[in-house]
Design a protein around this motif. Structure first.
Motif, mmCIF file in Angstrom:
data_model
loop_
_atom_site.group_PDB
_atom_site.id
_atom_site.type_symbol
_atom_site.label_atom_id
_atom_site.label_comp_id
_atom_site.label_asym_id
_atom_site.label_seq_id
_atom_site.Cartn_x
_atom_site.Cartn_y
_atom_site.Cartn_z
ATOM 1 N N GLY A 46 0.779 -1.231 0.000
ATOM 2 C CA GLY A 46 0.000 0.000 0.000
ATOM 3 C C GLY A 46 0.811 1.281 0.000
ATOM 4 O O GLY A 46 0.383 2.291 0.551
ATOM 5 N N VAL A 47 1.975 1.247 -0.623
ATOM 6 C CA VAL A 47 2.831 2.430 -0.730
ATOM 7 C C VAL A 47 2.746 2.944 -2.173
ATOM 8 O O VAL A 47 2.524 2.167 -3.112
ATOM 9 C CB VAL A 47 4.292 2.065 -0.347
ATOM 10 C CG1 VAL A 47 5.245 3.210 -0.632
ATOM 11 C CG2 VAL A 47 4.349 1.662 1.133
ATOM 12 N N ASP A 48 2.922 4.245 -2.372
ATOM 13 C CA ASP A 48 2.857 4.856 -3.703
ATOM 14 C C ASP A 48 3.943 4.258 -4.615
ATOM 15 O O ASP A 48 5.141 4.481 -4.379
ATOM 16 C CB ASP A 48 3.075 6.368 -3.554
ATOM 17 C CG ASP A 48 2.952 7.118 -4.872
ATOM 18 O OD1 ASP A 48 3.078 6.490 -5.939
ATOM 19 O OD2 ASP A 48 2.754 8.340 -4.821
ATOM 20 N N PRO A 49 3.565 3.497 -5.644
ATOM 21 C CA PRO A 49 4.584 2.865 -6.500
ATOM 22 C C PRO A 49 5.398 3.858 -7.321
ATOM 23 O O PRO A 49 6.556 3.575 -7.661
ATOM 24 C CB PRO A 49 3.763 1.930 -7.405
ATOM 25 C CG PRO A 49 2.375 2.436 -7.333
ATOM 26 C CD PRO A 49 2.211 3.106 -6.016
ATOM 27 N N HIS A 50 4.807 5.024 -7.611
ATOM 28 C CA HIS A 50 5.565 6.043 -8.352
ATOM 29 C C HIS A 50 6.736 6.553 -7.506
ATOM 30 O O HIS A 50 7.878 6.642 -7.988
ATOM 31 C CB HIS A 50 4.639 7.198 -8.735
ATOM 32 C CG HIS A 50 5.340 8.311 -9.437
ATOM 33 N ND1 HIS A 50 5.561 8.314 -10.799
ATOM 34 C CD2 HIS A 50 5.917 9.447 -8.975
ATOM 35 C CE1 HIS A 50 6.220 9.401 -11.135
ATOM 36 N NE2 HIS A 50 6.446 10.108 -10.046
ATOM 37 N N LYS A 51 6.454 6.859 -6.252
ATOM 38 C CA LYS A 51 7.524 7.303 -5.358
ATOM 39 C C LYS A 51 8.540 6.183 -5.136
ATOM 40 O O LYS A 51 9.748 6.425 -5.054
ATOM 41 C CB LYS A 51 6.961 7.784 -4.021
ATOM 42 C CG LYS A 51 6.257 9.125 -4.102
ATOM 43 C CD LYS A 51 5.968 9.678 -2.718
ATOM 44 C CE LYS A 51 5.367 11.083 -2.816
ATOM 45 N NZ LYS A 51 5.252 11.739 -1.505
#
Length: 196
Positions: A46-51
């Motif tokens: 659930g972490v931003d894949p872009h970042k």
């Protein structure tokens, strides 16, 4: 993968070209491997894949920077003077983020913090910081003893993966009678309970 990174105002192609010019080929491949692992972990936890992608690509950008540059950055930004007692293993994250600010205009504090502590950990780590810390350890190009177990732990639980990696790091450094960065002990104490 992502076509554009607004945090650094670069297309993926331009960013990869810049990175390829800054590090040797094997390290560039490591950057791609960490990016791939970071995106996978980000999606799972659930972490931003872009970042996660950008942090993975940039995390070792300063690994081949000379010592004089790091020492000058410590003075320029009035960083903790104790940093001068360490070396590239610590500097490329903790000091490297200041060079990344200069070279890329990167100001995303979550990404910078994840890169800052990717080799030492911390008692408090964001999801992105955990993802980068673990991805750097388990990316597909790694082939050290224990990496298969580390990948299995990472597939089960992100906090356990941080704990496992930190435990292994402390063991590795202690066995070789090497100095351990104090923040790593803080990470160890904060996360080791996840392995009980």
């Amino acid at each position: 993968m992502f076509d554009f990174y607004p945090e650094v105002n670069l297309s993926r192609e331009a960013l990869l070209e810049k990175l390829a010019g800054a590090v040797k080929t094997s390290r560039f491949e490591h950057l791609l491997g960490v990016e791939k692992a970071a995106i996978s972990l980000a999606k799972k936890y659930g972490v931003d894949p872009h970042k996660a992608s950008l942090a993975g690509l940039l995390h070792d950008y300063c690994k081949e920077v000379d010592d004089e540059t790091f020492l000058a950055l410590i003075d320029k930004y009035d960083l903790d003077a104790d940093l001068k007692n360490w070396d590239n293993n610590i500097w490329h994250g903790k000091v490297g983020i200041y060079k990344m600010r200069e070279d890329f205009g990167l100001e995303d504090e979550e990404i910078l913090r994840a890169i800052e502590i990717h080799t030492v950990g911390d008692s408090e780590m964001s999801g992105l910081a955990k993802v980068l810390y673990v991805a750097d350890y388990i990316e597909e190009g790694r082939a050290f003893p224990g990496v298969i177990e580390a990948r299995a732990v990472a597939a089960q639980d992100l906090n356990q993966a941080v704990a496992f990696e930190t435990m292994r790091l402390v063991d590795y450094l202690a066995e070789r009678r090497l100095t351990i960065y104090p923040q790593t002990f803080e990470a160890y104490n904060a996360f080791i309970g996840y392995l009980k």
